[in-house]
Design a protein around this motif. Structure first.
Motif, PDB file in Angstrom:
ATOM      1  N   HIS A 101       0.592   3.834  -2.383  1.00  0.00           N
ATOM      2  CA  HIS A 101      -0.012   5.086  -1.917  1.00  0.00           C
ATOM      3  C   HIS A 101       0.617   5.555  -0.605  1.00  0.00           C
ATOM      4  O   HIS A 101       0.855   6.754  -0.417  1.00  0.00           O
ATOM      5  CB  HIS A 101      -1.516   4.912  -1.736  1.00  0.00           C
ATOM      6  N   LEU A 102       0.876   4.616   0.298  1.00  0.00           N
ATOM      7  CA  LEU A 102       1.504   4.988   1.562  1.00  0.00           C
ATOM      8  C   LEU A 102       2.908   5.521   1.309  1.00  0.00           C
ATOM      9  O   LEU A 102       3.312   6.543   1.881  1.00  0.00           O
ATOM     10  CB  LEU A 102       1.563   3.774   2.502  1.00  0.00           C
ATOM     11  N   HIS A 103       3.651   4.842   0.462  1.00  0.00           N
ATOM     12  CA  HIS A 103       5.014   5.263   0.153  1.00  0.00           C
ATOM     13  C   HIS A 103       5.034   6.597  -0.581  1.00  0.00           C
ATOM     14  O   HIS A 103       5.919   7.423  -0.378  1.00  0.00           O
ATOM     15  CB  HIS A 103       5.711   4.192  -0.687  1.00  0.00           C
ATOM     16  N   GLY A 104       4.034   6.810  -1.431  1.00  0.00           N
ATOM     17  CA  GLY A 104       4.005   8.051  -2.184  1.00  0.00           C
ATOM     18  C   GLY A 104       3.452   9.230  -1.415  1.00  0.00           C
ATOM     19  O   GLY A 104       3.997  10.336  -1.497  1.00  0.00           O
ATOM     20  N   GLY A 105       2.348   9.015  -0.656  1.00  0.00           N
ATOM     21  CA  GLY A 105       1.587  10.144  -0.152  1.00  0.00           C
ATOM     22  C   GLY A 105       1.541  10.394   1.333  1.00  0.00           C
ATOM     23  O   GLY A 105       0.976  11.397   1.780  1.00  0.00           O
ATOM     24  N   LEU A 106       2.102   9.499   2.169  1.00  0.00           N
ATOM     25  CA  LEU A 106       2.109   9.751   3.609  1.00  0.00           C
ATOM     26  C   LEU A 106       3.242  10.708   3.965  1.00  0.00           C
ATOM     27  O   LEU A 106       4.396  10.468   3.631  1.00  0.00           O
ATOM     28  CB  LEU A 106       2.291   8.453   4.396  1.00  0.00           C
ATOM     29  N   ASP A 107       2.912  11.770   4.687  1.00  0.00           N
ATOM     30  CA  ASP A 107       3.936  12.721   5.119  1.00  0.00           C
ATOM     31  C   ASP A 107       4.755  12.205   6.281  1.00  0.00           C
ATOM     32  O   ASP A 107       5.950  12.516   6.393  1.00  0.00           O
ATOM     33  CB  ASP A 107       3.276  14.037   5.553  1.00  0.00           C
ATOM     34  N   ALA A 108       4.113  11.453   7.172  1.00  0.00           N
ATOM     35  CA  ALA A 108       4.808  11.042   8.384  1.00  0.00           C
ATOM     36  C   ALA A 108       4.154   9.807   8.966  1.00  0.00           C
ATOM     37  O   ALA A 108       2.979   9.506   8.695  1.00  0.00           O
ATOM     38  CB  ALA A 108       4.811  12.165   9.419  1.00  0.00           C
ATOM     39  N   CYS A 164      -0.742  -5.717  12.946  1.00  0.00           N
ATOM     40  CA  CYS A 164      -0.477  -6.327  11.647  1.00  0.00           C
ATOM     41  C   CYS A 164       1.002  -6.179  11.310  1.00  0.00           C
ATOM     42  O   CYS A 164       1.580  -5.105  11.485  1.00  0.00           O
ATOM     43  CB  CYS A 164      -1.316  -5.650  10.560  1.00  0.00           C
ATOM     44  N   GLY A 165       1.586  -7.247  10.785  1.00  0.00           N
ATOM     45  CA  GLY A 165       3.022  -7.245  10.553  1.00  0.00           C
ATOM     46  C   GLY A 165       3.447  -6.916   9.139  1.00  0.00           C
ATOM     47  O   GLY A 165       4.642  -6.704   8.894  1.00  0.00           O
ATOM     48  N   THR A 166       2.500  -6.842   8.193  1.00  0.00           N
ATOM     49  CA  THR A 166       2.848  -6.606   6.796  1.00  0.00           C
ATOM     50  C   THR A 166       1.864  -5.630   6.164  1.00  0.00           C
ATOM     51  O   THR A 166       0.652  -5.869   6.185  1.00  0.00           O
ATOM     52  CB  THR A 166       2.819  -7.919   5.990  1.00  0.00           C
ATOM     53  N   PRO A 167       2.326  -4.525   5.579  1.00  0.00           N
ATOM     54  CA  PRO A 167       1.400  -3.626   4.877  1.00  0.00           C
ATOM     55  C   PRO A 167       0.777  -4.315   3.677  1.00  0.00           C
ATOM     56  O   PRO A 167       1.367  -5.213   3.071  1.00  0.00           O
ATOM     57  CB  PRO A 167       2.303  -2.470   4.425  1.00  0.00           C
ATOM     58  N   GLY A 169      -3.302  -0.309  10.319  1.00  0.00           N
ATOM     59  CA  GLY A 169      -2.991  -1.715  10.487  1.00  0.00           C
ATOM     60  C   GLY A 169      -2.209  -2.174   9.267  1.00  0.00           C
ATOM     61  O   GLY A 169      -1.013  -1.992   9.171  1.00  0.00           O
ATOM     62  N   VAL A 170      -2.927  -2.699   8.251  1.00  0.00           N
ATOM     63  CA  VAL A 170      -2.264  -3.020   6.982  1.00  0.00           C
ATOM     64  C   VAL A 170      -2.214  -1.819   6.051  1.00  0.00           C
ATOM     65  O   VAL A 170      -1.526  -1.838   5.037  1.00  0.00           O
ATOM     66  CB  VAL A 170      -2.952  -4.199   6.268  1.00  0.00           C
ATOM     67  N   GLY A 171      -2.978  -0.761   6.369  1.00  0.00           N
ATOM     68  CA  GLY A 171      -2.873   0.482   5.623  1.00  0.00           C
ATOM     69  C   GLY A 171      -4.011   0.788   4.671  1.00  0.00           C
ATOM     70  O   GLY A 171      -3.925   1.745   3.905  1.00  0.00           O
ATOM     71  N   SER A 172      -5.109   0.032   4.714  1.00  0.00           N
ATOM     72  CA  SER A 172      -6.195   0.253   3.757  1.00  0.00           C
ATOM     73  C   SER A 172      -6.900   1.588   3.977  1.00  0.00           C
ATOM     74  O   SER A 172      -7.168   2.320   3.010  1.00  0.00           O
ATOM     75  CB  SER A 172      -7.209  -0.894   3.841  1.00  0.00           C
ATOM     76  N   LEU A 173      -7.232   1.923   5.211  1.00  0.00           N
ATOM     77  CA  LEU A 173      -7.858   3.216   5.464  1.00  0.00           C
ATOM     78  C   LEU A 173      -6.898   4.343   5.122  1.00  0.00           C
ATOM     79  O   LEU A 173      -7.291   5.362   4.533  1.00  0.00           O
ATOM     80  CB  LEU A 173      -8.308   3.323   6.920  1.00  0.00           C
ATOM     81  N   ALA A 174      -5.638   4.194   5.481  1.00  0.00           N
ATOM     82  CA  ALA A 174      -4.650   5.221   5.140  1.00  0.00           C
ATOM     83  C   ALA A 174      -4.547   5.389   3.633  1.00  0.00           C
ATOM     84  O   ALA A 174      -4.385   6.507   3.129  1.00  0.00           O
ATOM     85  CB  ALA A 174      -3.290   4.863   5.738  1.00  0.00           C
ATOM     86  N   GLN A 175      -4.653   4.289   2.885  1.00  0.00           N
ATOM     87  CA  GLN A 175      -4.644   4.394   1.428  1.00  0.00           C
ATOM     88  C   GLN A 175      -5.830   5.223   0.941  1.00  0.00           C
ATOM     89  O   GLN A 175      -5.685   6.068   0.040  1.00  0.00           O
ATOM     90  CB  GLN A 175      -4.692   3.010   0.783  1.00  0.00           C
ATOM     91  N   ALA A 176      -7.000   5.006   1.532  1.00  0.00           N
ATOM     92  CA  ALA A 176      -8.176   5.778   1.149  1.00  0.00           C
ATOM     93  C   ALA A 176      -7.979   7.258   1.453  1.00  0.00           C
ATOM     94  O   ALA A 176      -8.364   8.130   0.658  1.00  0.00           O
ATOM     95  CB  ALA A 176      -9.410   5.246   1.874  1.00  0.00           C
ATOM     96  N   VAL A 177      -7.384   7.558   2.598  1.00  0.00           N
ATOM     97  CA  VAL A 177      -7.139   8.952   2.979  1.00  0.00           C
ATOM     98  C   VAL A 177      -6.125   9.588   2.029  1.00  0.00           C
ATOM     99  O   VAL A 177      -6.308  10.722   1.566  1.00  0.00           O
ATOM    100  CB  VAL A 177      -6.652   9.023   4.441  1.00  0.00           C
ATOM    101  N   VAL A 178      -5.054   8.866   1.724  1.00  0.00           N
ATOM    102  CA  VAL A 178      -4.066   9.372   0.771  1.00  0.00           C
ATOM    103  C   VAL A 178      -4.724   9.610  -0.586  1.00  0.00           C
ATOM    104  O   VAL A 178      -4.523  10.661  -1.220  1.00  0.00           O
ATOM    105  CB  VAL A 178      -2.880   8.397   0.640  1.00  0.00           C
ATOM    106  N   THR A 179      -5.516   8.647  -1.053  1.00  0.00           N
ATOM    107  CA  THR A 179      -6.185   8.794  -2.344  1.00  0.00           C
ATOM    108  C   THR A 179      -7.057  10.037  -2.377  1.00  0.00           C
ATOM    109  O   THR A 179      -7.052  10.798  -3.353  1.00  0.00           O
ATOM    110  CB  THR A 179      -7.045   7.549  -2.639  1.00  0.00           C
ATOM    111  N   HIS A 180      -7.793  10.260  -1.313  1.00  0.00           N
ATOM    112  CA  HIS A 180      -8.709  11.409  -1.266  1.00  0.00           C
ATOM    113  C   HIS A 180      -7.951  12.725  -1.344  1.00  0.00           C
ATOM    114  O   HIS A 180      -8.320  13.612  -2.139  1.00  0.00           O
ATOM    115  CB  HIS A 180      -9.530  11.347   0.020  1.00  0.00           C
ATOM    116  N   TYR A 181      -6.921  12.866  -0.544  1.00  0.00           N
ATOM    117  CA  TYR A 181      -6.244  14.167  -0.461  1.00  0.00           C
ATOM    118  C   TYR A 181      -5.151  14.347  -1.497  1.00  0.00           C
ATOM    119  O   TYR A 181      -4.753  15.486  -1.781  1.00  0.00           O
ATOM    120  CB  TYR A 181      -5.680  14.362   0.945  1.00  0.00           C
ATOM    121  N   ARG A 182      -4.647  13.262  -2.075  1.00  0.00           N
ATOM    122  CA  ARG A 182      -3.586  13.396  -3.071  1.00  0.00           C
ATOM    123  C   ARG A 182      -4.099  13.299  -4.501  1.00  0.00           C
ATOM    124  O   ARG A 182      -3.310  13.294  -5.438  1.00  0.00           O
ATOM    125  CB  ARG A 182      -2.511  12.324  -2.843  1.00  0.00           C
TER     126      ARG A 182
END
Length: 377
Positions: free
Chosen positions: A295-302, A285-288, A227-240
Motif C-alpha cells: 500500500h505504501l509503495h502503491g499509494g503514497l505520493d511523497a 523503526c528500521g523495517t517497514p 514508523g513501520v507504516g501501519s497507520l499510513a497503510q490505513a490512510v492509503v486504504t481509505h483514500y485510495r
C-alpha cells in the motif's frame, strides 16, 4: 514514472503515479465496533488558520489523537480491534459485534516503542488477559512506567525495535500466548492487517468532520507520521479505495534517524535501514511492515524525513495553539513545513498538486502524556 527527488538536501521523494493507485476498502463494521466501546467518542479535528497561513494553503486541520479511548495516542483503535478479533477467533465465537474474551486467559505479547504496547496492555487488562510487552533500548522510562501501570509484564531489550519484535515473536510461540504486533512479515500478516483495519475509524471520522466544516471535496494533502507504516497503510486504504472524487496527496513523515519507508520508496523495494537515537521514539523503526509495504509503495505520493529539532519546534508550535502533541505526533507538522515552506517548496507543491486554496490535514498521533499513570488522558 520514476520517483522525482528534491534538488535540495531535504530527504524527500515524490511519486507522481501514486494518486491513480487503487485498493479495496476497510471493513465497514470496524467503526460500529469502536462506537460500542464504553469510552469511545470521535477525537477532535481542529482547524488552525494560523497554520494555514504558515503553510501557504487555504485551510489547515489537525486530527488530535492526544486522547483516544482513554489513552494518549491513536494506537488503541488498532489494538482494540485486533485483540477482539484474535480472542474471538481463539474462543471460537467468530466475529461477534462486541468484545468477547477467550474462555481461558492468554498472554497478549507485543513489542513497542511505547503507545502500541500500552494499548495492548490496556485491552488485556480490560478483558481479563495477561500482557507481556517488549520495549527496545531508548524508550523513555515514563513510557515503560505507563505500560507497567497497565499491569503488564515488561521486558526491556538491549537493542533496537527490530530486535524487540524478534524477541516478542519468540515469546509468543508458547501455546497460551498470542502475538499482537503492528508490523508484519511473511507468515505473520493477519493480525497486523486487523490492526490496520482498526485505524480506519480515524479516517472515517475525518470525513465526517471535514464535511461538517464545509470541506466538500475532501483534503488536498494528508500528512501522517510513519514508523513501520501501519497507520499510513490505513490512510492509503481509505483514500485510495474510493472509485471517484478527487484523491488527496498523501505524505509520510519519518525521523532522519529511521527513514525506512523513504529509503524503500526511493529504491522501489522494501529494505531495512540502521536506526539511531531520536526523540520520535514511536517512529524509530528500521523495517517497514510487509503488510503495509504494498500500500505504501502503491499509494503514497511523497515521503520526507525530519530532524529531532524539526519535531521539537513543531510540538512547541502546536502547544502554543492549544494542541497537545508529542514528538511523533508533531512530525506531521514538521514534515509539512519542510515540504511546503522550505527552499524548493514551489517545485514540491506543484508535484503534489497543491495551491493557496488547498486543504491540509495533519495527523497528530499522540499527546504529551504528562501523567502516564493516569487512567484517562
Amino acid at each position: 514514472m520514476p520517483p522525482l527527488t528534491s534538488p535540495r538536501p531535504l530527504p524527500f521523494v515524490v511519486r507522481p503515479a501514486a494518486r491513480t493507485w487503487r485498493c479495496e476498502p476497510a471493513p465497514a463494521d470496524v467503526r460500529d465496533f469502536h462506537s460500542a466501546l464504553p469510552d469511545y467518542s470521535p477525537t477532535p479535528l481542529t482547524e488552525l488558520p494560523s497554520l494555514a497561513t504558515e503553510l501557504g494553503v487555504g485551510r489547515a486541520f489537525v486530527k488530535d489523537e492526544s486522547c483516544r479511548l482513554g489513552l494518549p495516542a491513536f494506537k488503541a483503535l488498532g489494538a482494540s480491534w485486533a485483540v477482539h478479533r484474535a480472542l474471538a477467533e481463539r474462543s471460537g465465537t467468530g466475529e461477534e459485534p462486541a468484545p468477547t474474551p477467550a474462555p481461558a486467559p492468554v498472554t497478549l505479547v507485543t513489542a513497542t516503542d511505547g503507545n502500541h504496547g500500552r494499548a495492548v496492555a490496556r485491552m488485556a487488562h480490560l478483558l481479563g488477559q495477561r500482557a507481556h510487552v517488549f520495549v527496545p533500548q531508548g524508550v523513555h522510562p515514563r513510557a515503560v512506567a505507563a505500560i507497567v501501570a497497565e499491569q503488564a509484564e515488561v521486558t526491556e531489550v538491549p537493542g533496537p525495535y527490530d530486535e524487540a519484535v524478534r524477541q516478542a515473536a519468540r515469546a509468543a510461540a508458547a501455546p497460551d500466548a498470542v502475538l499482537i504486533q503492528d508490523t508484519g512479515w511473511p507468515g505473520y500478516e493477519r493480525i497486523p492487517g486487523w490492526i490496520v483495519e482498526g485505524y480506519s475509524t480515524l479516517c472515517t471520522e475525518i470525513d465526517e468532520q471535514l464535511a461538517a466544516a464545509g470541506v466538500v471535496e475532501g483534503p488536498g494533502l494528508v500528512a501522517v507520521p510513519v514508523g513501520v507504516g501501519s497507520l499510513a497503510q490505513a490512510v492509503v486504504t481509505h483514500y485510495r479505495s474510493r472509485p471517484s472524487g478527487r484523491p488527496p496527496a498523501l505524505l509520510s513523515v519519518e525521523p532522519e534517524a529511521a527513514a525506512c519507508v523513504l529509503e524503500s520508496l526511493t529504491l522501489g523495494k522494501l529494505v531495512s535501514v540502521p536506526t539511531g537515537d531520536t526523540i520520535m521514539a514511536g517512529l524509530n523503526c528500521g523495517t517497514p511492515s510487509s503488510v503495509a509495504w504494498p500500500h505504501l509503495h502503491g499509494g503514497l505520493d511523497a515521503a520526507v524525513a525530519v530532524t529531532d529539532a524539526d519535531s521539537a519546534r513543531a510540538a512547541a508550535r502546536l502547544a502554543a495553539l492549544g494542541v497537545s502533541s508529542g514528538p511523533c505526533g508533531a512530525a506531521a507538522l514538521a514534515g509539512s513545513r519542510a515540504v511546503l515552506s522550505d527552499v524548493g517548496s514551489a517545485e514540491r507543491r506543484t508535484a503534489l498538486g497543491l495551491d493557496a486554496a488547498s486543504v491540509v490535514v495533519l495527523l497528530n498521533t499522540e499527546g504529551t502524556a504528562a501523567n502516564p499513570h493516569s487512567p484517562t488522558c
